[in-house]
Design an enzyme around this catalytic site. Structure first.
Site, short mmCIF file in Angstrom:
data_model
loop_
_atom_site.label_atom_id
_atom_site.label_comp_id
_atom_site.label_asym_id
_atom_site.label_seq_id
_atom_site.Cartn_x
_atom_site.Cartn_y
_atom_site.Cartn_z
N PHE A 1 27.38 -8.34 -106.76
CA PHE A 1 26.14 -7.89 -107.40
C PHE A 1 25.44 -6.91 -106.46
O PHE A 1 25.49 -7.06 -105.24
CB PHE A 1 25.24 -9.08 -107.74
CG PHE A 1 24.00 -8.69 -108.50
CD1 PHE A 1 24.09 -8.19 -109.78
CD2 PHE A 1 22.75 -8.81 -107.92
CE1 PHE A 1 22.96 -7.84 -110.49
CE2 PHE A 1 21.61 -8.45 -108.61
CZ PHE A 1 21.71 -7.97 -109.90
N ASP B 1 26.09 -14.42 -98.01
CA ASP B 1 25.41 -14.30 -99.30
C ASP B 1 25.92 -15.47 -100.13
O ASP B 1 27.00 -15.43 -100.71
CB ASP B 1 25.73 -12.97 -99.96
CG ASP B 1 25.00 -12.76 -101.28
OD1 ASP B 1 24.59 -13.77 -101.89
OD2 ASP B 1 24.86 -11.61 -101.72
N HIS C 1 25.87 -17.82 -104.94
CA HIS C 1 26.73 -18.55 -105.88
C HIS C 1 27.18 -19.89 -105.32
O HIS C 1 28.00 -20.56 -105.95
CB HIS C 1 27.99 -17.74 -106.22
CG HIS C 1 27.74 -16.40 -106.82
ND1 HIS C 1 28.76 -15.50 -107.07
CD2 HIS C 1 26.60 -15.79 -107.23
CE1 HIS C 1 28.26 -14.40 -107.60
NE2 HIS C 1 26.96 -14.55 -107.70
N GLN D 1 17.46 -17.58 -109.10
CA GLN D 1 17.22 -16.85 -110.35
C GLN D 1 17.67 -17.71 -111.54
O GLN D 1 18.41 -18.66 -111.39
CB GLN D 1 17.97 -15.51 -110.28
CG GLN D 1 17.89 -14.65 -111.50
CD GLN D 1 19.03 -14.91 -112.48
OE1 GLN D 1 20.03 -15.52 -112.14
NE2 GLN D 1 18.87 -14.45 -113.70
N LYS E 1 21.20 -19.19 -111.92
CA LYS E 1 21.87 -19.79 -110.77
C LYS E 1 22.05 -21.30 -110.94
O LYS E 1 21.50 -21.92 -111.86
CB LYS E 1 21.10 -19.47 -109.48
CG LYS E 1 21.07 -17.99 -109.15
CD LYS E 1 22.47 -17.42 -108.99
CE LYS E 1 22.48 -15.97 -108.51
NZ LYS E 1 21.96 -15.01 -109.48
N ARG F 1 1.75 -13.13 -90.15
CA ARG F 1 0.60 -13.95 -89.76
C ARG F 1 1.04 -15.38 -89.43
O ARG F 1 1.71 -16.03 -90.25
CB ARG F 1 -0.40 -13.98 -90.91
CG ARG F 1 -1.75 -14.57 -90.59
CD ARG F 1 -2.64 -14.50 -91.82
NE ARG F 1 -4.00 -14.95 -91.51
CZ ARG F 1 -4.94 -15.13 -92.44
NH1 ARG F 1 -4.66 -14.90 -93.72
NH2 ARG F 1 -6.15 -15.53 -92.08
N TYR G 1 -6.91 -13.13 -88.69
CA TYR G 1 -6.08 -12.00 -89.13
C TYR G 1 -5.38 -11.32 -87.97
O TYR G 1 -5.33 -10.09 -87.87
CB TYR G 1 -6.92 -10.99 -89.93
CG TYR G 1 -7.61 -11.64 -91.11
CD1 TYR G 1 -6.89 -12.00 -92.25
CD2 TYR G 1 -8.95 -11.94 -91.06
CE1 TYR G 1 -7.50 -12.63 -93.31
CE2 TYR G 1 -9.59 -12.57 -92.13
CZ TYR G 1 -8.86 -12.92 -93.25
OH TYR G 1 -9.46 -13.56 -94.29
N ARG H 1 6.27 -15.16 -99.85
CA ARG H 1 6.09 -16.61 -99.94
C ARG H 1 6.39 -17.13 -101.34
O ARG H 1 5.94 -16.55 -102.34
CB ARG H 1 4.66 -16.99 -99.55
CG ARG H 1 4.30 -16.67 -98.10
CD ARG H 1 2.91 -17.19 -97.77
NE ARG H 1 1.88 -16.56 -98.60
CZ ARG H 1 1.12 -15.55 -98.20
NH1 ARG H 1 1.27 -15.01 -97.00
NH2 ARG H 1 0.20 -15.06 -99.01
#
Length: 386
Positions: A88, A159, A162, A185, A188, A217, A224, A234
């Protein structure tokens, strides 16, 4: 002539009261982001433990998981990342979006994962990462790739989009000593619609990734004081709550798919002109994200027509991935100094597989055995009229 209709396959995604309870739990805790809630933290611990890794970091999606991992591994302008030519497009674009050159390499004709000899030939002084993709849950040759990594000093990034729950010679993905990225996703093996995760073998790399995925951060910062460049990758608390429930049924579903693939692959292999994907036997717990097969010798248009016939009767069938170098997106930036045809000359197996490969959604492998006999008969009928 009567046209066979496909049997009823289980729905996907699957869920039950556990997902509902998790969503309510996330809702009622009063904090819906990871820095205030507990669902993401809990999911990361559970996912890391399930896969045998010291650390897991949950992120927004699988593509971001790859990008973040590559960035933390030093990938950027002037570097190269070796990727399978048959995968992909996110595998290559994750590197290209960081300014690196994605170098497509041919794949093994049985597993459809990185060919080790071709990978070794592609390593240059600029190579920063080798990215094996565990195609359809059959793992790449991790023994040979680990040796190549040790010999060249180029780290591996698995990767594993799968390969949730998969094992190589008894070792889980997180026990293989390299960084690994996952996707959650909608299609999956476990899903929250979107989402991703990265497994890290060491604390320093994990801490760097945490900073980069949270705008640079630190967790306890109140002033900050952003320490390094990053972005907001996140995962939210609701997705994490769903994924905790999904993880709880993963191994049982993978076990069912293994049994069903043993049957279906035999049925498909008995059809004249059909060759099922064959995994390396050292993948002793393949996760079977897809049920893949080839019809060697047919062209892309014939393959597409075959897929259309299967879909028309209710089989969830899809064309195999297009070779990444045969897409316009690959050449927009971060491509090697070659033409598509020049890349194709050194990727003959990818050329063939990307034209004659078909895959069925993994929910087919959650069906009853009789449904698989019916599915194979439908495939046989469709192939016979090519």
């Amino acid at each position: 002539m009567n046209v066979r209709q496909a049997p009823e396959y289980p729905a996907w995604p699957q869920y039950d009261v556990r997902e509902r309870e998790g969503l309510v739990r996330a809702l009622e805790q009063g904090q819906w982001w990871r820095m205030g809630g507990s669902e993401v933290d809990s999911f990361e611990r559970e996912f890391a433990e399930h896969h045998g890794a010291p650390h897991a970091l949950a992120v927004t999606n699988g593509t971001h998981a790859l990008e973040l991992a590559l960035q933390c591994m030093g990938v950027g302008p002037g570097t190269e990342v070796i990727v399978p030519a048959f995968t992909f497009i996110s595998s290559s674009q994750a590197a290209q979006r960081l300014g690196a050159v994605a170098v497509p390499v041919d794949v093994d004709e049985d597993t459809y994962s990185l060919d080790v000899a071709a990978t070794a030939a592609a390593v240059t002084p600029r190579t920063r990462v080798i990215m094996p993709v565990h195609m359809a849950g059959f793992m790449a040759d991790m023994d040979a790739l680990a040796k190549l990594s040790a010999d060249t000093g180029v780290p591996l990034l698995q990767d594993a989009a799968h390969a949730h729950g998969a094992r190589w010679r008894g070792k889980r993905v997180g026990e293989l000593g390299s960084v690994a990225a996952f996707s959650f996703q909608n299609g999956k093996l476990m899903t929250a619609g979107e989402g991703g995760a990265v497994l890290f073998p060491d604390t320093e790399l994990y801490e760097t990734a945490f900073l980069r995925h949270s705008c640079g951060r630190p967790r306890t910062d109140r002033r900050y004081l952003h320490q390094i460049a990053g972005s907001n990758l996140r995962l939210n608390e609701f997705s994490a709550a769903v994924l905790r429930a999904q993880l709880g049924r993963l191994d049982q579903q993978v076990s069912t798919r293994q049994k069903r693939w043993a049957l279906l692959s035999g049925l498909l292999g008995a059809i004249d002109g059909v060759t099922p994907q064959r995994g390396d036997e050292r993948t002793d717990f393949p996760s079977h994200y897809m049920a893949m097969f080839r019809v060697p010798g047919i062209g892309e248009e014939e393959r597409n027509a075959l897929v259309d016939r299967l879909v028309e009767v209710g089989v969830p069938a899809f064309a195999g991935f297009r070779a990444i170098y045969r897409t316009a997106a690959f050449w927009e930036f971060g491509a090697p100094d070659e033409t598509p045809d020049e890349v194709a000359e050194r990727c003959p197996r990818t050329e063939a597989i990307s034209q004659d490969c078909v895959w069925l959604h993994h929910r087919v492998l959650l069906a009853e055995e009789q449904a698989l006999h019916e599915t194979a008969a439908i495939v046989a009928d469709a192939v016979a009229v090519i």
